[in-house]
Design an enzyme around this catalytic site. Structure first.
Site, PDB file in Angstrom:
ATOM      1  CE  LYS A  57       1.751  -6.494 -72.443  1.00  0.00           C
ATOM      2  NZ  LYS A  57       1.475  -5.201 -73.151  1.00  0.00           N
ATOM      3  CG  ASP A  95       3.699  -8.549 -75.916  1.00  0.00           C
ATOM      4  OD1 ASP A  95       4.707  -7.914 -76.267  1.00  0.00           O
ATOM      5  OD2 ASP A  95       2.577  -8.022 -75.792  1.00  0.00           O
TER       6      ASP A  95
END
Length: 308
Positions: A10, A150
């Site tokens: 990401k 996350d």
């Protein structure tokens, strides 16, 4: 049975720190985006939880230094799933995990978190196929948050506004098509150290995250880049000055914007022109071995993994 899943990296299109909580954690606001750079995990049912890792080229040296016990998020995720399965009467004993590592470590690219999310998904697929029982997405997300801030995002990926600790996720429309360049210096950033340096700062820049989220909703790539910013960049650059140089090289070679992802040390650039991307890639590849081109990945699509 065997399950093979990709665990995508990401980037943080923007990062802001809202406040520091009494427990020491930070309230954040971010726009997050998965990309098609990914690790590969092969998981099979087993009586125990085991992890083996491999990588090619420079990554071979990296994985040799990684823990393969409870200090690894993959093991932590599998142990978490096993514990919750036992509470629910699911006879899930363990799994063997083979991790092929491609995402650089200490980069802010979320590789460890994405691997952990893939392990949770893989364990749930195995449990459902073998025992006819598993967990819904809300339960998996709660398990994921216990592993890392996350990890809930990495369960689904795509383009999201993340708030709270990073677990409060709002889906926003997919980012417009563009080209992405990733470059990571040899130096890595310690998330705890960077947040500590940030907390010591008296004045901090706060990017307009909601304006960027709105630009994403409108599909306006120019405005997305206009609002791309990271409140942690300044303190990370104070430790790793080359981050600033990487940003400059990308912009000088045609990037619409360039910024550090997460707490560093990787830098990304967004391009709307393939030739400009190639110029920047060639300019950086001469001095930095960890340089990657990527595309945005709308969702993780774990359900499209290979099950044998």
């Amino acid at each position: 049975m065997t399950v093979t899943l990709n665990a995508p990296a990401k980037i943080n299109l923007s990062v802001d720190i809202i406040s520091k909580r009494p427990d020491g954690y930070h309230e954040v606001r971010m726009v997050m985006q998965t990309i098609d750079l990914h690790d590969i995990l092969v998981m099979s049912e087993s009586d125990d939880i085991t992890l083996t890792m491999e990588g090619e080229g420079r990554m071979a040296d990296v994985v040799s230094s990684l823990p393969s016990d409870a200090g690894n998020l993959c093991i932590k995720a599998a142990e978490c799933y096993k514990t919750e399965a036992a509470k629910s009467g699911i006879p899930f004993n363990g799994m063997s995990i083979k991790l092929n590592k491609n995402i650089p470590m200490g980069a802010g690219l979320g590789g460890g978190s994405s691997d952990a999310a893939a392990v949770l998904r893989g364990a749930d697929i195995i449990s459902r196929r073998l025992y006819g029982k598993g967990f819904d997405d809300d339960k998996l997300a709660r398990m994921a948050l216990g592993i890392g801030a996350d990890v809930p995002y990495c369960l689904t990926g795509g383009t999201k506004l993340a708030e709270g600790l990073g677990e409060k996720l709002t889906k926003i429309p997919d980012m417009p098509d563009c080209h992405i360049l990733i470059a990571k210096p040899d130096e890595s950033a310690s998330t705890a150290e960077i947040y500590g340096l940030y907390d010591a700062c008296e004045d901090s820049f706060h990017p307009d995250i909601l304006a960027q989220a709105d630009a994403v909703k409108r599909g306006d790539l120019a405005d997305i880049c206009k609002y791309t910013a990271n409140t942690l960049t300044e303190v990370t650059v104070s430790k790793i000055p080359v981050i600033g140089e990487l940003k400059q090289v990308m912009v000088e070679n045609g990037a619409l914007c360039s910024e550090m992802t997460g707490s560093g040390s990787a830098v990304f650039g967004i391009f709307d022109d393939q030739q400009a991307l190639e110029r920047a890639y060639n300019a950086l590849k001469a001095g930095f071995p960890d340089v990657f081109t990527a595309k945005t990945r709308p969702v993780c699509e774990f359900d499209k993994g290979r099950y044998l």
